[in-house]
Design a protein around this motif. Structure first.
Motif, short mmCIF file in Angstrom:
data_model
loop_
_atom_site.label_atom_id
_atom_site.label_comp_id
_atom_site.label_asym_id
_atom_site.label_seq_id
_atom_site.Cartn_x
_atom_site.Cartn_y
_atom_site.Cartn_z
N ILE B 146 108.87 4.98 48.19
CA ILE B 146 109.08 4.43 46.85
C ILE B 146 109.94 5.38 46.02
N SER B 147 109.69 6.69 46.17
CA SER B 147 110.50 7.66 45.44
C SER B 147 111.98 7.51 45.81
N HIS B 150 113.45 4.37 44.24
CA HIS B 150 113.78 4.55 42.83
C HIS B 150 115.13 5.22 42.67
N HIS B 151 115.48 6.07 43.62
CA HIS B 151 116.77 6.74 43.53
C HIS B 151 117.84 6.01 44.33
N LEU B 154 117.95 5.02 50.59
CA LEU B 154 116.98 4.77 51.65
C LEU B 154 117.33 5.50 52.94
N GLY B 155 118.39 6.30 52.89
CA GLY B 155 118.75 7.06 54.07
C GLY B 155 118.00 8.36 54.11
N PHE B 156 116.71 8.30 54.38
CA PHE B 156 115.94 9.54 54.43
C PHE B 156 115.15 9.62 55.71
N ILE B 157 114.73 10.82 56.04
CA ILE B 157 113.94 11.00 57.24
C ILE B 157 112.47 11.07 56.85
N PRO B 158 111.67 10.11 57.34
CA PRO B 158 110.27 10.10 56.94
C PRO B 158 109.55 11.37 57.38
N VAL B 159 108.76 11.93 56.46
CA VAL B 159 108.00 13.13 56.78
C VAL B 159 106.89 12.78 57.77
N GLY B 213 113.89 15.09 45.43
CA GLY B 213 113.74 16.32 44.65
C GLY B 213 112.50 17.12 44.97
#
Ligand code: ZN
Lengths: 503, 371
Positions: B146-147, B150-151, B154-159, B213
């Protein structure tokens, strides 16, 4: 294949404007259906050479990779950033999950499959792949297949046979480290023509090579801690064992200035993921790690790598320092060594390979027909790892002898032992080469490059310890000590608003 | 205070936990049984002990507790004279231990010193320990997703790399209206959920989350910042999550979104191994073992293993289709008469139509009842 299309796809999926040296000629050859061996420096963008073709070829691209963590990372990156339908199969997944993935493969839902070598040996996996159209088999870390590679893996050896079973699609073997002997072996195993071997310069002009001999453990520790405080980060310190990682991390944290964290295979996966993410995000200055750290991480601004102990081979060493300065800016590789390091490696080698008596006992155990469980092996003082090694060599010796001399008896145990001895002396040789590198008088860059048959010895800032180098050049200039844990009054609402801005 | 002091506190806290976990087990169980409880072993004996002695807060408290560390704690407790060994013999078939008076006092003192009454309060039933980890994985991943939304990135690596958690979060966000709801209300629900907690616990939970962030801190890093012991933080962390789960279960109507991250685990019964739980879910939809084997592409014998596990762990399961009550009674009687649990012996003494599955089911239920 249309050059413009290749460039468009490179921009679209990877965000790069141009190919790095070697990439384009590898991809062109692969797309025209040839089998290729690609030799790219670590950080030279090996993965693009099969990920890009995967998007352009009609069928599935299968990537054989030995590292589960690397597989997971790459697939996540592919899905998230590059929008490539990718998945992976390895032995750590539960059966339900594997089945779902196989079903997806059969339905053509994926363009790219990462798979571990042992999973690829399984008949039902091969069945599904046989029915699916496989356009390319990429073999990552291809040097693992060579008996003469430093990380020879027994499960790689059956790959040529698997390729045949899957209808012999073209093969792309990629690696960052391979000596001439290893290259030849890879080419002959996969029928790769000489003109399809693509080499990229292995010389790393922006890295300076330093070397320090230490006598006592205490000197080693205080020297490294001091360097960690002074060197311009981010950096990685490699240790040989998990225990060494823990000890060095704990002693640095007592009074060191930088933000440091340990990393090794004994930590849980979420913790490792957080540490890695913190390092990528610049929230950690130094990672103290075993060789479990670094494969597949994409951080171009690593400024230095320190080897707390001497690695077991020049191949491993080259791979680890290859992570320095992928952005092309100056970087610093420091290797510490002592006589103890050699002894520790020597000891590990002794433990890894069987004595003649152990082979004999193993033979006897096999002849009794008892299932070779870990308990049964332990009864005759053979560890699980050694059991696997012996099983592998036994199978090989059986295969080669039984075909030649049907029914005749031959000294099986003796032959198996000789085979393992060959392997041991090979590793011994690797270790000796490493030792002669640290004890040599010549230019370090020239030594390491010559070892990998690279004639380009140019450098940017400094060459090496032997040619003269000033460590100061790699120290951080502004003394910005990071304000550790600044105290801000805790406020839940404020914290949540920052992380989840509800606009 | 520095890391050296933290190490001493760590040892002190672990002794406090061990002593209090051992308290009800004294004179009845081995020392090992306390270790198995803290590690969260899934063996039946361990689960029974947890129920019998209401040791819910301790179950699975340190799932990676190394045996060497445990041995060190035990020898500290013996050296201090807080516990004393009791040899096997008499009514005890296995060696056990007992508490000295100073040991009893010390246990009580430590219980107060470390505020165990606060941290253990939400652990009122056995399945909490099983729920904590999946809940945390889902929550962590949901917040990160979701964070990022908001920014607009969606190109992030899930923790969280756990597949089940990834699937569950993906399902939650598959629908556009749900996505909007999560984006708008997650922050508010989290605020209401965590606001009643101790501030230190709020911050502890929050700083381990990741998003734009912010990369989550590890428990070890928080321990270093706060100059306290990692295991003590672990207690507080588990408290925060268990309290969250309890609130979400009790007031799901006030937390329409977050409660979904908890209730989902109902689909897979936490008392069972994952595979058996999937079988149980199918059983409850009315499938029989043949159909389940076919659906799941598994051997029927594997499904039979699941049935036995279900019989053992889920007393509410009605297994009369597989084992009529009369027959169950007969099998148990045979077993008692022969004084054996060996399947082969029982089968030899039973009618030819009795199957091994029936014997295993009967014995599993009988063991469960005997507790
Ligand atoms: Zn030089």
């Amino acid at each position: 294949m249309n050059q413009q299309l290749m460039h468009d796809r490179l921009k679209l999926h990877f965000g790069y404007d141009s190919f790095r040296p070697g990439q384009e000629s590898i991809i062109e050859r692969v797309l025209s259906g040839r089998s290729v061996l690609g030799l790219l420096a670590t950080g030279g963008g090996k993965s693009v050479t099969y990920q890009l073709p995967a998007m352009l070829l009609p069928g599935l691209t299968v990537v054989v990779s030995p590292l589960i963590s690397l597989m997971v990372d790459q697939v996540q990156q592919l899905r998230a950033r590059k929008k490539i339908p990718a998945t992976y199969l390895n032995s750590m997944q539960d059966p339900t999950e594997s089945r779902e993935i196989l079903k997806g493969l059969a339905e053509g839902a994926f363009k790219l499959l990462y798979i571990s070598p042992e999973k690829l040996q399984q008949p039902y996996v091969q069945q599904v792949l046989k029915r699916t159209r496989v356009s390319l088999i990429a073999i990552d870390e291809a040097h693992c297949i060579s008996q003469w590679g430093h990380d020879f893996r027994t499960d790689y050896l059956r790959l040529p046979q698997v390729v045949k079973q899957l209808g012999a699609p073209p093969v792309l073997a990629v690696t960052a480290t391979a000596t001439a002997t290893v290259r030849e072996e890879i080419c002959s195993l996969f029928s790769i023509e000489k003109e399809d071997v693509v080499l990229q310069s292995l010389n790393r002009a922006n890295i300076a090579y330093d070397l320090v001999e230490v006598a006592e453990e205490i000197d080693r520790r205080s020297y490294v801690i001091d360097q960690m405080d002074r060197l311009q980060g981010p950096g990685i310190v490699y240790c040989s064992t998990r225990q060494a990682v823990d000890v060095l991390t704990a002693s640095y944290q007592l009074d060191g200035k930088k933000r440091v964290h340990g990393y090794h295979g004994g930590m849980n996966s979420m913790e490792r993921m957080l540490i890695q993410s913190q390092f990528l995000a610049g929230e950690l200055d130094v990672i103290i790690a075993t060789n479990a750290f670094g494969m597949g991480i994409d951080k171009p601004d690593i400024r230095y790598v320190i080897h707390y102990q001497m690695p077991a081979s020049l191949e491993a060493y080259a791979q680890e320092i290859g992570r320095i300065g992928r952005d092309g800016k100056p970087g610093y590789a420091l290797l510490l060594f002592s006589w103890d390091d050699w002894q520790i490696h020597q000891h590990m080698l002794e433990k890894e390979y069987p004595t003649q008596a152990q082979v004999q006992k193993y033979e006897q155990l096999c002849n009794t027909g008892v299932p070779l469980t870990n308990e049964a092996l332990a009864m005759v003082d053979i560890s699980e790892e050694m059991g696997a090694l012996l099983a592998f060599y036994t199978e090989r010796v059986l295969a080669s002898y039984e075909a030649a001399a049907v029914g005749e008896s031959y000294p099986k145990a003796q032959i198996i032992w000789q085979e393992t001895e060959k392997r041991r002396s090979f590793k011994q040789k690797k270790l000796a080469e490493m030792v002669s590198y640290v004890r040599g008088e010549n230019c370090l860059r020239a030594s390491i490059n010559t070892y990998f048959k690279e004639n380009d010895h140019q450098f940017d800032l400094y060459c090496c310890k032997k040619c003269g180098l000033t460590t100061d050049a790699y120290f951080q200039t502004n003394d910005h000590t990071i304000a550790k844990n600044e105290q801000i009054k805790w406020n839940l609402r404020q914290a949540l608003d920052t992380l989840l801005p509800n606009k | 205070m520095n890391s050296r002091n933290s190490a001493a506190e760590e040892q002190d806290l672990l002794c406090a936990v061990a002593l209090n976990a051992m308290l009800p087990l004294a004179n009845e169980r081995t020392l090992q049984s306390a270790y198995y409880i803290l590690r969260g072993r899934k063996a039946n004996q361990t689960l029974q002990d947890v129920h019998l002695y209401t040791l819910y807060p301790y179950y699975r408290m340190f799932s990676r507790f190394p045996r060497e560390d445990w041995e060190k704690i035990v020898s500290t407790l013996f050296q201090a004279g807080w516990i004393l060994p009791v040899d096997a013999g008499g009514t005890n078939s296995k060696p056990t231990f007992t508490f000295s008076d100073t040991g009893l006092q010390h246990a009580k003192h430590m219980y107060q010193k470390y505020r165990f009454d606060v941290w253990f309060a939400p652990f009122t039933q056995s399945d909490l320990a099983e729920r904590i980890e999946p809940f945390w994985s889902r929550l962590h991943l949901m917040v990160q997703t979701i964070s990022q939304m908001h920014h607009g990135d969606l190109g992030f690596i899930p923790v969280v790399s756990d597949k089940t958690a990834q699937r569950s979060v993906k399902n939650q966000l598959a629908d556009g209206a749900m996505r909007t709801a999560w984006k708008q209300q997650l922050s508010d629900e989290l605020y209401r959920l965590w606001e009643p907690l101790d501030e230190g616990v709020q911050e502890l939970l929050f700083c381990q989350l990741s998003g734009v962030g912010q990369v989550g801190k590890t428990l070890g890093q928080v321990a270093e910042i706060r100059q306290t012991s990692r295991s003590y933080l672990m207690l507080q962390f588990r408290y925060g999550l268990a309290a969250s789960i309890q609130t979400l279960l009790a007031e799901s109507n006030h937390y329409p979104l977050l409660s979904k991250l908890v209730t989902e685990s109902h689909k897979l019964d936490p008392r069972l191994t994952e595979s058996a739980a999937r079988t149980y879910a199918l059983l409850q939809t009315g499938s029989d073992k043949k159909e389940i084997a076919k659906k799941r592409q598994m051997k029927e014998s594997t499904i039979e293993d699941h049935l036995v596990e279900i019989a053992l762990r889920c007393p509410e399961w009605d297994m009369t289709t597989y084992l009529p009550n009369e027959l169950a009674k007969e099998i148990v009687e045979t077993s008692e008469r022969l004084d054996t649990s060996r399947l082969r012996l029982i089968k030899d003494q039973s009618e030819a139509t009795v199957t091994y599955l029936q014997i295993r089911l009967a014995l599993a239920r009988a063991t469960r009842g005997a507790k």
